[in-house]
Scaffold this active site. Structure first.
Site, mmCIF file in Angstrom:
data_model
loop_
_atom_site.group_PDB
_atom_site.id
_atom_site.type_symbol
_atom_site.label_atom_id
_atom_site.label_comp_id
_atom_site.label_asym_id
_atom_site.label_seq_id
_atom_site.Cartn_x
_atom_site.Cartn_y
_atom_site.Cartn_z
ATOM 1 N N HIS A 95 0.965 -1.276 0.022
ATOM 2 C CA HIS A 95 0.159 -0.049 0.005
ATOM 3 C C HIS A 95 1.067 1.157 -0.087
ATOM 4 O O HIS A 95 0.964 1.777 0.956
ATOM 5 C CB HIS A 95 -1.041 -0.080 1.178
ATOM 6 N N ALA A 295 -2.735 -17.815 -2.713
ATOM 7 C CA ALA A 295 -3.073 -16.199 -2.520
ATOM 8 C C ALA A 295 -3.890 -15.878 -3.591
ATOM 9 O O ALA A 295 -4.572 -14.594 -3.772
ATOM 10 C CB ALA A 295 -1.925 -15.490 -2.183
HETATM 11 ZN ZN ZN Z 1 -5.840 0.079 -2.699
#
Ligand code: ZN
Length: 379
Positions: A95, A295
């Site tokens: 992020h 994942a």
């Molecule tokens: Zn995002």
């Protein structure tokens, strides 16, 4: 724990929000005609660029979409605002500012591929692009589940209701509250009000805990979708930002692949910390339990593909989008097969649940983290 990055205090924020009255100095990277052309497509290589180059690309998008002209955005303010946004993304494995750039660039691609400017007024285009750029501002690298379980400052402030997304949005408007960064200062009051409401709705829609709820509401409108109906268009915009947020796997393999490692690194950072703090650990974040393949698979099959497919059903032109975004970049099969064989996929799917079951229980599944991992990082 007091120095913990996700135990946020307003003091930290203010430090980053020091006024910049100077003319922003990020070296203006002159975008070549090839770059400008490539920027409009989802195949754009997002790993090739330095932050200053990504800033130039974002700046170009506002000019190219006519937003600077339509909303009398001061070009210098636009640069200051972009720099301030950049400074308020942290260096998380996933992020971070490059993720912000990817989401915004995918939104910009969608505007061209879906010819959104023919269907949405300029204010909606401005809302979509700005929300995409701001949607993960100041993400601490630990998800909502951690915030809530660790009873962080953010969880307390927002009463466990989408603490991160509320924070991203609040930081976005704190930046815009600085006169030297307020790219919207020339909007009429009603335009600003609409834009603010729209950005809040879109940024809050990126909380994956609300995935099933939003998808179900949108699916209901699909049959007789009407661009004149505000409820319909709001849901479409929510789905669009959600698509962009999780769109790494829609990109060519070489661009998509590194993001999986970034996401797992961020997950492991969280799960290691949860273990050390005696907090519950989600299996999809556990380095002992998750693999790169697991994942990916459930996420691509049950979250990403259905959502992009829904967008294609809205209108004819979007069919082209689907073809170019999902098929042309070789999304499902290439990516899925690269990670595991079809037999493995089938077993994986059967073991977990059928698609219908997934749909009904998507909320439970994706928030309780009992089954597949995913690549969006918003759980
Ligand atoms: Zn995002």
């Amino acid at each position: 724990r007091t120095s913990c990055p996700c135990k946020y205090s307003f003091l930290d924020n203010n430090k980053k929000l020091t006024p910049r009255r100077d003319v922003p100095t990020y070296p203006k990277y002159l975008l070549s005609p090839e770059t400008v052309d490539a920027l409009r497509r989802p195949t754009f290589d997002v790993w090739l660029w330095e932050p200053s180059e990504m800033l130039s690309c974002l700046e170009h998008m506002f000019h190219d979409l006519g937003l600077v002209r339509d909303f009398c955005i001061n070009p210098i303010t636009l640069r200051r605002w972009l720099l301030c946004v950049h400074d308020n993304y942290r260096n998380n494995p996933f992020h971070n500012f490059r993720h912000c750039f990817c989401v915004a660039q995918m939104m910009y691609s969608m505007v061209w591929l879906c010819r959104l400017q023919e269907k949405f007024p300029p204010l909606d285009i401005l809302t979509l692009l700005t929300a995409a750029i701001c949607h993960d501002l100041d993400h601490p690298g630990y998800n909502n589940t951690y915030q809530i379980n660790a009873r962080t400052e953010l969880a307390v402030r927002y009463n466990d209701i989408s603490p991160l997304e509320n924070h991203h949005c609040a930081v976005a408007f704190r930046i815009l509250a600085r006169p030297e960064c307020n790219i919207f200062c020339n909007l009429p009051p009603d335009g600003y009000r609409q834009l603010r409401q729209g950005m809040i709705t879109l940024i809050l829609a990126t909380d994956m805990a609300r995935h099933a709820e939003i998808v179900a509401a949108f699916r209901e409108k699909l049959e007789d979708f009407d661009y004149r109906n505000e409820e319909h268009t709001t849901l479409l915009k929510m789905i669009l930002i959600k698509c962009c947020d999780v769109s790494n796997e829609v990109r060519p393999m070489e661009a998509a692949e590194p993001w999986v490692d970034c996401l797992l690194e961020e997950y492991f950072m969280q799960s290691d910390r949860e273990k050390s703090e005696g907090l519950p650990v989600a299996p999809f974040m556990d380095r002992e339990k998750v693999t790169k393949a697991t994942a990916q698979i459930g996420f691509i099959k049950f979250v990403l593909i259905p959502m992009f497919e829904m967008v294609t059903k809205v209108r004819r032109h979007s069919r082209e989008t689907y073809t170019s975004v999902l098929a042309c970049t070789g999304t499902h099969d290439t990516h899925v097969c690269a990670h595991m064989t079809q037999a493995h996929v089938d077993t994986c799917v059967q073991t977990h649940m059928t698609q219908a079951h997934m749909r009904t229980h998507a909320h439970m599944t994706y928030t309780s983290a009992g089954t597949h991992g995913h690549t969006c990082g918003h759980m």
